[in-house]
Design an enzyme around this catalytic site. Sequence first.
Site, PDB file in Angstrom:
ATOM      1  N   ASN A   9       0.855  -1.187   0.000  1.00 31.33           N
ATOM      2  CA  ASN A   9       0.000   0.000   0.000  1.00 31.33           C
ATOM      3  C   ASN A   9       0.899   1.248   0.000  1.00 31.33           C
ATOM      4  OD1 ASN A   9      -1.424   2.250   1.057  1.00 31.33           O
ATOM      5  ND2 ASN A   9      -3.057   0.906   1.747  1.00 31.33           N
ATOM      6  N   ASP A  11      -0.138   4.469  -0.095  1.00 30.49           N
ATOM      7  CA  ASP A  11      -0.874   5.687   0.303  1.00 30.49           C
ATOM      8  C   ASP A  11       0.029   6.727   0.961  1.00 30.49           C
ATOM      9  OD1 ASP A  11      -3.188   4.443  -0.483  1.00 30.49           O
ATOM     10  OD2 ASP A  11      -3.962   4.113   1.550  1.00 30.49           O
ATOM     11  N   HIS A  12       0.920   6.243   1.847  1.00 35.80           N
ATOM     12  CA  HIS A  12       1.650   7.217   2.659  1.00 35.80           C
ATOM     13  C   HIS A  12       2.833   7.849   1.935  1.00 35.80           C
ATOM     14  CE1 HIS A  12      -1.233   6.800   5.671  1.00 35.80           C
ATOM     15  NE2 HIS A  12      -1.033   5.505   5.792  1.00 35.80           N
ATOM     16  N   ARG A  20       3.868  18.835   1.063  1.00 37.72           N
ATOM     17  CA  ARG A  20       4.502  19.994   0.447  1.00 37.72           C
ATOM     18  C   ARG A  20       3.779  20.434  -0.830  1.00 37.72           C
ATOM     19  NH1 ARG A  20       9.756  21.768   1.871  1.00 37.72           N
ATOM     20  NH2 ARG A  20       9.680  21.794   4.134  1.00 37.72           N
ATOM     21  N   HIS A  45      -5.709   3.571  -1.522  1.00 39.50           N
ATOM     22  CA  HIS A  45      -7.016   3.895  -0.931  1.00 39.50           C
ATOM     23  C   HIS A  45      -7.383   5.306  -1.367  1.00 39.50           C
ATOM     24  CE1 HIS A  45      -9.571   4.086   3.050  1.00 39.50           C
ATOM     25  NE2 HIS A  45     -10.278   4.393   1.979  1.00 39.50           N
ATOM     26  N   ARG A  47      -9.547   7.995  -0.690  1.00 33.10           N
ATOM     27  CA  ARG A  47     -10.500   8.405   0.345  1.00 33.10           C
ATOM     28  C   ARG A  47     -11.366   9.548  -0.162  1.00 33.10           C
ATOM     29  NH1 ARG A  47      -9.005   6.475   5.752  1.00 33.10           N
ATOM     30  NH2 ARG A  47     -10.667   7.839   6.443  1.00 33.10           N
ATOM     31  N   ARG A  51      -7.068  12.654   1.083  1.00 30.90           N
ATOM     32  CA  ARG A  51      -5.969  13.132   1.936  1.00 30.90           C
ATOM     33  C   ARG A  51      -4.614  12.566   1.495  1.00 30.90           C
ATOM     34  NH1 ARG A  51      -7.247   9.845   7.470  1.00 30.90           N
ATOM     35  NH2 ARG A  51      -9.211  10.920   7.246  1.00 30.90           N
ATOM     36  N   HIS A  52      -4.620  11.415   0.826  1.00 31.52           N
ATOM     37  CA  HIS A  52      -3.321  10.919   0.299  1.00 31.52           C
ATOM     38  C   HIS A  52      -3.435  10.635  -1.202  1.00 31.52           C
ATOM     39  CE1 HIS A  52      -5.278   7.230   1.626  1.00 31.52           C
ATOM     40  NE2 HIS A  52      -4.944   7.378   2.896  1.00 31.52           N
ATOM     41  N   GLU A  72      -8.807   0.406  -2.661  1.00 28.16           N
ATOM     42  CA  GLU A  72      -9.648   0.428  -1.457  1.00 28.16           C
ATOM     43  C   GLU A  72     -10.555   1.640  -1.546  1.00 28.16           C
ATOM     44  OE1 GLU A  72      -6.254  -1.357   1.574  1.00 28.16           O
ATOM     45  OE2 GLU A  72      -6.978   0.676   1.826  1.00 28.16           O
ATOM     46  N   THR A 102      -7.142   6.401  10.325  1.00 24.27           N
ATOM     47  CA  THR A 102      -7.007   5.318   9.368  1.00 24.27           C
ATOM     48  C   THR A 102      -8.277   4.483   9.478  1.00 24.27           C
ATOM     49  OG1 THR A 102      -5.624   3.451   8.683  1.00 24.27           O
ATOM     50  CG2 THR A 102      -5.780   3.855  11.048  1.00 24.27           C
ATOM     51  N   THR A 103      -8.397   3.435   8.649  1.00 21.13           N
ATOM     52  CA  THR A 103      -9.608   2.618   8.679  1.00 21.13           C
ATOM     53  C   THR A 103      -9.681   1.912  10.035  1.00 21.13           C
ATOM     54  OG1 THR A 103      -9.139   2.278   6.354  1.00 21.13           O
ATOM     55  CG2 THR A 103     -10.938   1.003   7.280  1.00 21.13           C
ATOM     56  N   GLU A 153     -11.049  -9.417   3.214  1.00 22.60           N
ATOM     57  CA  GLU A 153      -9.795  -9.025   3.846  1.00 22.60           C
ATOM     58  C   GLU A 153     -10.057  -8.878   5.334  1.00 22.60           C
ATOM     59  OE1 GLU A 153      -7.134  -6.458   1.874  1.00 22.60           O
ATOM     60  OE2 GLU A 153      -6.378  -5.572   3.722  1.00 22.60           O
ATOM     61  N   HIS A 192      -3.654  -4.547   7.853  1.00 21.51           N
ATOM     62  CA  HIS A 192      -3.758  -3.395   8.755  1.00 21.51           C
ATOM     63  C   HIS A 192      -2.813  -3.556   9.928  1.00 21.51           C
ATOM     64  CE1 HIS A 192      -5.173   0.238  10.564  1.00 21.51           C
ATOM     65  NE2 HIS A 192      -5.832   0.471   9.460  1.00 21.51           N
ATOM     66  N   GLY A 193      -1.828  -2.661   9.956  1.00 19.37           N
ATOM     67  CA  GLY A 193      -0.897  -2.620  11.080  1.00 19.37           C
ATOM     68  C   GLY A 193       0.168  -3.695  11.063  1.00 19.37           C
ATOM     69  N   GLY A 214       1.098  -1.422   4.353  1.00 19.12           N
ATOM     70  CA  GLY A 214       1.472  -0.088   3.909  1.00 19.12           C
ATOM     71  C   GLY A 214       2.317   0.685   4.894  1.00 19.12           C
ATOM     72  N   HIS A 215       1.677   1.179   5.947  1.00 16.35           N
ATOM     73  CA  HIS A 215       2.303   2.162   6.826  1.00 16.35           C
ATOM     74  C   HIS A 215       3.675   1.723   7.338  1.00 16.35           C
ATOM     75  CE1 HIS A 215       2.862   4.553  10.535  1.00 16.35           C
ATOM     76  NE2 HIS A 215       2.325   5.499   9.793  1.00 16.35           N
TER      77      HIS A 215
HETATM   78  N1  PXP Z   1      -5.968  -3.174   4.185  1.00 17.03           N
HETATM   79  C1  PXP Z   1      -6.938  -2.241   4.281  1.00 17.03           C
HETATM   80  C2  PXP Z   1      -8.314  -2.609   3.861  1.00 17.03           C
HETATM   81  C3  PXP Z   1      -6.654  -0.925   4.725  1.00 17.03           C
HETATM   82  O1  PXP Z   1      -7.637  -0.010   4.816  1.00 17.03           O
HETATM   83  C4  PXP Z   1      -5.326  -0.603   5.045  1.00 17.03           C
HETATM   84  C5  PXP Z   1      -4.979   0.799   5.458  1.00 17.03           C
HETATM   85  O2  PXP Z   1      -5.231   1.651   4.386  1.00 17.03           O
HETATM   86  C6  PXP Z   1      -4.338  -1.602   4.906  1.00 17.03           C
HETATM   87  C7  PXP Z   1      -4.697  -2.879   4.503  1.00 17.03           C
HETATM   88  C8  PXP Z   1      -2.904  -1.330   5.195  1.00 17.03           C
HETATM   89  O3  PXP Z   1      -2.731  -1.027   6.545  1.00 17.03           O
HETATM   90  P1  PXP Z   1      -1.351  -0.484   7.059  1.00 17.03           P
HETATM   91  O4  PXP Z   1      -1.084   0.799   6.339  1.00 17.03           O
HETATM   92  O5  PXP Z   1      -1.555  -0.313   8.518  1.00 17.03           O
HETATM   93  O6  PXP Z   1      -0.308  -1.540   6.722  1.00 17.03           O
END
Ligand code: PXP
Length: 243
Positions: A9, A11-12, A20, A45, A47, A51-52, A72, A102-103, A153, A192-193, A214-215
């Site tokens: 992911n 996104d970040h 910036r 994602h 949104r 935002r990203h 997403e 976040t979600t 998921e 997630h996480g 992702g993060h």
């Molecule tokens: N899966 C889903 C459905 C999510 O919404 C997210 C966060 O956008 C992730 C996976 C990835 O989570 P993380 O950024 O915490 O790894």
Amino acid sequence: MRPLRLGVNVDHVATLRNARGGTHPDPLAAARAALAAGADSITIHLREDRRHIRDADCQAMRAALTAPINLEMAATAEMEAIATALRPHACCLVPERRAELTTEGGLDAAGHAESLAPVIAALGAAGIRVSLFLDPDLRQVEAAARLGARAVELHTGTFCEAGGDARRRELDRLAEAARRVDALGMECHAGHGLDYDTAPLLAAIPEVVELNIGHFLIGQALFDGLPAAVRRMRAVMDGVRRP
Ligand code: PXP
């Protein structure tokens, strides 16, 4: 054991770029680097508040990448129109609240079946593989199957944040939900996480065939570089599930 795919992911990378307002760092360049380092797919994602990831990022990725894109999105009319025009390989429907960082939890597929059904049908008719982002709750998994989702998921956020016995209990819930997803004929994904410590515990659940991360990877890339972070995550996953 079935192969385990890694979706990265990005996104970040867009979060940092947007800080910036310019074009650097470019999420498409990050997607290319992640794929070259062993990712199987790219997750983004879009949104409601942009935002990203932004609309132009979705279009640039779709035009430039041959690897699968997992979009997403919230199950709204706006997002349905964007997704059916974009036609990514997959869409993961997630709950979305503007104020959340976040979600924060899974979708209530059982409670919102009526509003979800037409979105799932429209995406499916456009040839998009639909997954629902759910807490590891059997009632929600069964609702996803009734709604015709092709994948679920499982939300691993609670598991990743818990410690001790609570963590073990949450891992048991994830494993049980994964078995039910698989038995109902859907693909089981998780995310997630996740980090280098928690991803292998999910990789050890044989029904899980895709992790979306992702993060942690984008954060770790600050120290090691994105290719090295992705390669290490791949190695950690493959250490449990040889491809
Ligand atoms: N899966 C889903 C459905 C999510 O919404 C997210 C966060 O956008 C992730 C996976 C990835 O989570 P993380 O950024 O915490 O790894």
